[in-house]
Write a protein that holds these residues in place. Structure first.
Motif, PDB file in Angstrom:
ATOM      1  N   GLN A 126       0.841  -1.193   0.000  1.00 53.35           N
ATOM      2  CA  GLN A 126       0.000   0.000   0.000  1.00 53.35           C
ATOM      3  C   GLN A 126       0.877   1.243   0.000  1.00 53.35           C
ATOM      4  O   GLN A 126       2.038   1.203   0.417  1.00 53.35           O
ATOM      5  N   THR A 138      -8.029   8.277  -2.451  1.00 53.39           N
ATOM      6  CA  THR A 138      -8.663   7.311  -1.566  1.00 53.39           C
ATOM      7  C   THR A 138      -7.741   6.986  -0.387  1.00 53.39           C
ATOM      8  O   THR A 138      -6.599   7.447  -0.336  1.00 53.39           O
ATOM      9  N   SER A 140      -5.714   4.394   1.188  1.00 48.31           N
ATOM     10  CA  SER A 140      -5.064   3.092   0.957  1.00 48.31           C
ATOM     11  C   SER A 140      -4.968   2.233   2.223  1.00 48.31           C
ATOM     12  O   SER A 140      -5.244   1.025   2.161  1.00 48.31           O
ATOM     13  N   ILE A 143      -8.315   0.484   3.092  1.00 53.78           N
ATOM     14  CA  ILE A 143      -8.668  -0.540   2.103  1.00 53.78           C
ATOM     15  C   ILE A 143      -7.830  -1.792   2.351  1.00 53.78           C
ATOM     16  O   ILE A 143      -8.334  -2.921   2.321  1.00 53.78           O
ATOM     17  N   THR A 144      -6.547  -1.598   2.595  1.00 53.39           N
ATOM     18  CA  THR A 144      -5.653  -2.725   2.864  1.00 53.39           C
ATOM     19  C   THR A 144      -6.100  -3.495   4.097  1.00 53.39           C
ATOM     20  O   THR A 144      -6.131  -4.739   4.097  1.00 53.39           O
ATOM     21  N   VAL A 169      -2.395  -1.617  -3.292  1.00 51.36           N
ATOM     22  CA  VAL A 169      -3.336  -0.509  -3.184  1.00 51.36           C
ATOM     23  C   VAL A 169      -2.571   0.803  -3.271  1.00 51.36           C
ATOM     24  O   VAL A 169      -1.618   1.030  -2.521  1.00 51.36           O
ATOM     25  N   ILE A 186      -5.910  -1.944  -6.592  1.00 50.39           N
ATOM     26  CA  ILE A 186      -6.915  -0.911  -6.330  1.00 50.39           C
ATOM     27  C   ILE A 186      -6.194   0.424  -6.408  1.00 50.39           C
ATOM     28  O   ILE A 186      -5.227   0.656  -5.673  1.00 50.39           O
ATOM     29  N   ASN A 286     -15.711   6.089  -3.016  1.00 51.48           N
ATOM     30  CA  ASN A 286     -15.080   5.807  -1.717  1.00 51.48           C
ATOM     31  C   ASN A 286     -16.152   5.474  -0.684  1.00 51.48           C
ATOM     32  O   ASN A 286     -17.195   6.142  -0.624  1.00 51.48           O
ATOM     33  N   PRO A 288     -15.330   4.402   2.992  1.00 49.46           N
ATOM     34  CA  PRO A 288     -14.676   3.994   4.239  1.00 49.46           C
ATOM     35  C   PRO A 288     -15.700   3.865   5.357  1.00 49.46           C
ATOM     36  O   PRO A 288     -16.798   4.427   5.257  1.00 49.46           O
ATOM     37  N   TRP A 291     -15.295  -0.597   3.308  1.00 47.96           N
ATOM     38  CA  TRP A 291     -15.098  -0.846   1.883  1.00 47.96           C
ATOM     39  C   TRP A 291     -15.766  -2.153   1.437  1.00 47.96           C
ATOM     40  O   TRP A 291     -15.179  -2.974   0.737  1.00 47.96           O
ATOM     41  N   VAL A 294     -15.831  -2.964  -2.436  1.00 48.97           N
ATOM     42  CA  VAL A 294     -14.497  -3.267  -2.952  1.00 48.97           C
ATOM     43  C   VAL A 294     -14.092  -4.682  -2.551  1.00 48.97           C
ATOM     44  O   VAL A 294     -13.632  -5.481  -3.379  1.00 48.97           O
TER      45      VAL A 294
END
Length: 359
Positions: A126, A138, A140, A143-144, A169, A186, A286, A288, A291, A294
């Motif tokens: 990431q 976004t 990262s 998301i990770t 990411v 991503i 997005n 958050p 996610w 995703v």
């Protein structure tokens, strides 16, 4: 007297200075290695020496106290040597087989899972995202984290997939996370031209430097006000480099910023050779902190790949074998014209025959 290069503090130090003793003794003389369980690789040298790599995933950001604790483990079991990898792993080279389980126990007691070897999910790369950088579209790190929570068991399992899976990411298309060469990527996407705030640009920014910073030559002096700039919307690629040069050109737009998903990249020379990832979903908003959409898409791609790929076949190789038409059909991902590569030299990557694989 002239000094030789050996006498000068010039360039990086010789990496061999940092090799563990067992690696130095057997440098270039390793006979074979084998994956004995998740996160553990056994190495056997021609001399008969053995060493064990214990690999664990750690966050991109760790406190100094955490580094000290990891080093304490290395001092206790690894002759004082430790390695941090580019995939945000920490690796311990353990010279004694009886110490392997102790290393695993101590590392996992710190909250770091041991895994990421053989046919598993590798540690997710990431970029720093919103935590530190100013150009991401976004977040990262979050998301990770969401992906790790979904694929935790696959990270620890050596036989989770037909081949390894690497996920990356990146918060923007500058791609600090090696996303262009990952199985699944991503990437944060800006979709609006940066806003030019004349008052700030005039006072604090260099117009010539801004013009030079743009990879698409989309910036030019503003008519009637050469101390500010204009941006040609038809040329802008939304990279945000100009914003990194001048705070008076913010690129963030909560309504239009989001993520894209790419698949099929790899660096390895094996079989098909290196591949660049291809765009399959041009935009998702997005959402958050969890996610969910995703993670749902990535999970679906991974499960279909696992069910259909041949042994030792990476995602990109599997897609090229079945055809992109079939990939979009079985994953139920709508095809978009944004997925068609319009780079001027991309014709070399196109299929030029009249025959298409039947879906």
């Amino acid at each position: 007297m002239a000094l030789s290069f050996d006498d000068l503090d010039f360039g990086p130090p010789d990496y061999k200075e940092f090799l563990p003793p067992v690696s130095k003794r057997n440098y270039g003389k390793w006979k074979y290695h084998e994956h004995i369980k998740g996160g553990v690789i056994k190495h056997v040298a021609e001399s008969g020496d053995e060493a064990y790599t214990v690999r664990a995933a750690i966050p991109k950001y760790v406190a100094a106290e955490t580094v000290h604790k990891l080093c304490d483990i290395a001092d206790k079991y690894c002759e004082g040597y430790i390695k941090f990898t580019s995939r945000h792993n920490v690796s311990f080279i353990v010279p004694k087989a009886e110490d392997v389980d102790s290393v695993i126990k101590d590392v996992e007691a710190m909250g770091f899972p041991v895994g990421g070897t053989d046919h598993s999910l590798k540690a997710i790369i990431q970029c720093v995202g919103w935590t530190h950088c100013h150009t991401p579209a976004t977040d990262s790190p979050s998301i990770t984290k969401a992906l790790y929570e979904e694929f935790y068991e696959e990270f620890k399992d050596n036989n989770a997939f037909p081949e390894r899976i690497k996920i990356a990411v990146s918060g923007c298309l500058n791609m600090c996370g090696a996303t262009h060469a990952s199985d699944i990527a991503i990437i944060g996407m800006h979709r609006k031209v940066p806003t030019v705030i004349d008052e700030i640009v005039e006072k604090f920014c260099s117009v010539p430097d801004l013009i030079k910073s743009c990879p698409k030559y989309a910036i030019k002096p503003k008519k009637g006000n050469p101390k500010s700039i204009t941006i040609a919307e038809e040329k802008c690629m939304y990279c945000g480099i100009c914003y990194s040069m001048c705070e008076g050109i913010p690129i963030h737009n909560p309504e239009y910023d989001g993520i894209s998903i790419w698949v099929g990249g790899k660096v390895s020379n094996t079989r098909k050779g290196p591949l660049l990832a291809r765009l399959i979903i041009p935009f998702m908003p997005n959402e958050p902190p969890h996610w969910k959409n995703v993670v749902k898409v990535v999970r679906k791609i991974v499960d279909i790949y696992k069910a259909n790929a041949e042994e030792d076949e990476r995602i990109g190789e599997w897609i090229e074998r079945i055809g992109w038409e079939k990939f979009f059909q079985i994953t139920d991902i709508p095809f978009s014209d944004k997925s068609i590569d319009d780079w001027i030299f991309s014709v070399e990557t196109y299929r030029k025959g009249t025959n298409f694989k039947m879906v």
